[in-house]
Design an enzyme around this catalytic site. Sequence first.
Site, PDB file in Angstrom:
ATOM      1  N   LYS A 130       0.819  -1.210   0.000  1.00 44.23           N
ATOM      2  CA  LYS A 130       0.000   0.000   0.000  1.00 44.23           C
ATOM      3  C   LYS A 130       0.856   1.264   0.000  1.00 44.23           C
ATOM      4  O   LYS A 130       0.409   2.318  -0.442  1.00 44.23           O
ATOM      5  CB  LYS A 130      -0.982  -0.014   1.159  1.00 44.23           C
ATOM      6  CG  LYS A 130      -2.014  -1.122   0.977  1.00 44.23           C
ATOM      7  CD  LYS A 130      -3.238  -0.983   1.813  1.00 44.23           C
ATOM      8  CE  LYS A 130      -4.321  -1.967   1.389  1.00 44.23           C
ATOM      9  NZ  LYS A 130      -3.925  -3.400   1.506  1.00 44.23           N
TER      10      LYS A 130
HETATM   11  C1  LIG Z   1      -4.527  -4.461   0.840  1.00 44.51           C
HETATM   12  C2  LIG Z   1      -3.795  -5.730   0.721  1.00 44.51           C
HETATM   13  C3  LIG Z   1      -4.149  -6.729  -0.219  1.00 44.51           C
HETATM   14  C4  LIG Z   1      -5.361  -6.600  -1.118  1.00 44.51           C
HETATM   15  O1  LIG Z   1      -5.215  -5.621  -2.093  1.00 44.51           O
HETATM   16  P1  LIG Z   1      -6.464  -5.050  -2.915  1.00 44.51           P
HETATM   17  O2  LIG Z   1      -5.948  -3.913  -3.674  1.00 44.51           O
HETATM   18  O3  LIG Z   1      -7.483  -4.643  -1.865  1.00 44.51           O
HETATM   19  O4  LIG Z   1      -6.978  -6.165  -3.758  1.00 44.51           O
HETATM   20  C5  LIG Z   1      -3.362  -7.870  -0.313  1.00 44.51           C
HETATM   21  N1  LIG Z   1      -2.303  -8.056   0.497  1.00 44.51           N
HETATM   22  C6  LIG Z   1      -1.929  -7.136   1.420  1.00 44.51           C
HETATM   23  C7  LIG Z   1      -0.750  -7.420   2.287  1.00 44.51           C
HETATM   24  C8  LIG Z   1      -2.643  -5.942   1.568  1.00 44.51           C
HETATM   25  O5  LIG Z   1      -2.274  -5.044   2.496  1.00 44.51           O
END
Ligand SMILES: *Cc1c(COP(=O)(O)O)cnc(C)c1O
Length: 468
Positions: free
Chosen positions: A113
């Site tokens: 993120k």
């Molecule tokens: C947010 C997240 C996801 C999922 O990603 P999306 O964009 O919501 O599909 C997968 N793995 C981790 C570690 C995350 O923080």
Amino acid sequence: MRYLSTRGDASRPGFSDILLEGLAPDGGLYLPDHYPQVDATTLQRWRGLTYAELAGEILRLFIDDIPHADLDRLVRDTYTPAAFGSPEIVPLRALGEGVFVQALSNGPTLAFKDMAMQLLGRLFEYELGRRGQTLNILGATSGDTGSAAEYAMRGRAGIRVFMLSPHGRMSPFQQAQMFSLQDANIHNIAVEGVFDDCQDIVKAISADAAFKRDRCIGTVNSINWARLLAQVVYYFAGYFQATRDNGQVVSFAVPSGNFGNICAGHVARCMGLPIRRLMLATNENDVLDEFFRSGQYRVRGSSETLETSSPSMDISKASNFERFVFDALGRDAARTADLFGTQVARHGGFSLPAHEFAGLARFGFVSGRSTHADRLATIRRAWEDHASLIDPHTADGLKVALELREPGETVLVLETALPAKFSATLHEALGRPLAMSPEHAELLERPRRFQVMAADADAVKRYIAEHT
Ligand SMILES: *Cc1c(COP(=O)(O)O)cnc(C)c1O
């Protein structure tokens, strides 16, 4: 470039107008009115660029209301080897025949993120400065999103963050990561309750239009278009690292929750990046795997949403999914509004007719799911066969990649978090505790700054009023 709503709202805002917004006024999601096409000459030229240069090139195709020089400066300041740990920013490592892991988790909070949020912090500060406005970001988190937002917004002019988390329920690492921030513009509120209580408080406060306006309350949720756009860049960067020339194609395996990450892959593919397949991986919360197998989208209730060992993928519905369906239905806004505004609200989902479902094949999506046992076995296998430590979310992606990969296919598995964040599951998989890095140990010892509060929206409002 103008933006439109998946549900047909007639206004055509520019990028800067939707940057600080969430949903479109009609409840839809914003998308660009067309996908810029990247021709072979451009693709060839981009091959030699640094990550920041590449980001500048891609962003300017979608943003025409921020001067290029400013945009270039913002991406240069964001994507540095110091912040992301290597000159490649998103390096690949091989994991056997035709399989690579693309590291997206070497930013400040050790989860992917950061890739988007770090840029979003700078874009917000820039745009608020231009407008002479301030923004108070209110959010609820059970871990990853909250810390990525705080590390992106810390110390930024014109921005404060009020982040609600369930008191004592985040992992020790996540608590240390968030609560050790000493920046005056970051407010951690530990609510005496569970994550749903935190979310209810955010909803209650957001429903108070007067308070929201007077206190300049905003959010940074996963449907923000700028976040998605920032993620498009690493699909290009991964492709260039895995190939020698543009005649080659690759596939991506993406651990998915709210469909933000893989939706960025869809956008990259629509722009002309030679992506063969987008392999969507879910955990036991398999609403998206079910859709890509059957054409049926069935939102889960909270009692049906399981707590798993890849917790950032524990979703009941996928908030970005409407974007893909809009494209898949030939950008039919009336149809999308009916499916998501009416069918989902009234019947908890919808089912695409067989001929429409068959038509989705042209977008290259395939899917699979993974269980706790699969996750443990995949983590063990990556360690034993390739001396590579992977986190439980990445393991979900790798499991599905190995299952779906065809002979000769090159698959890049997106690494969405580092194992240190999920040491309990790693311990379970490998039968021994992970060695803790000195930085990790030091983080756990840092002084903490947070406010414990009852699960009471009025108390949180008072706190916000006193601190804005
Ligand atoms: C947010 C997240 C996801 C999922 O990603 P999306 O964009 O919501 O599909 C997968 N793995 C981790 C570690 C995350 O923080």
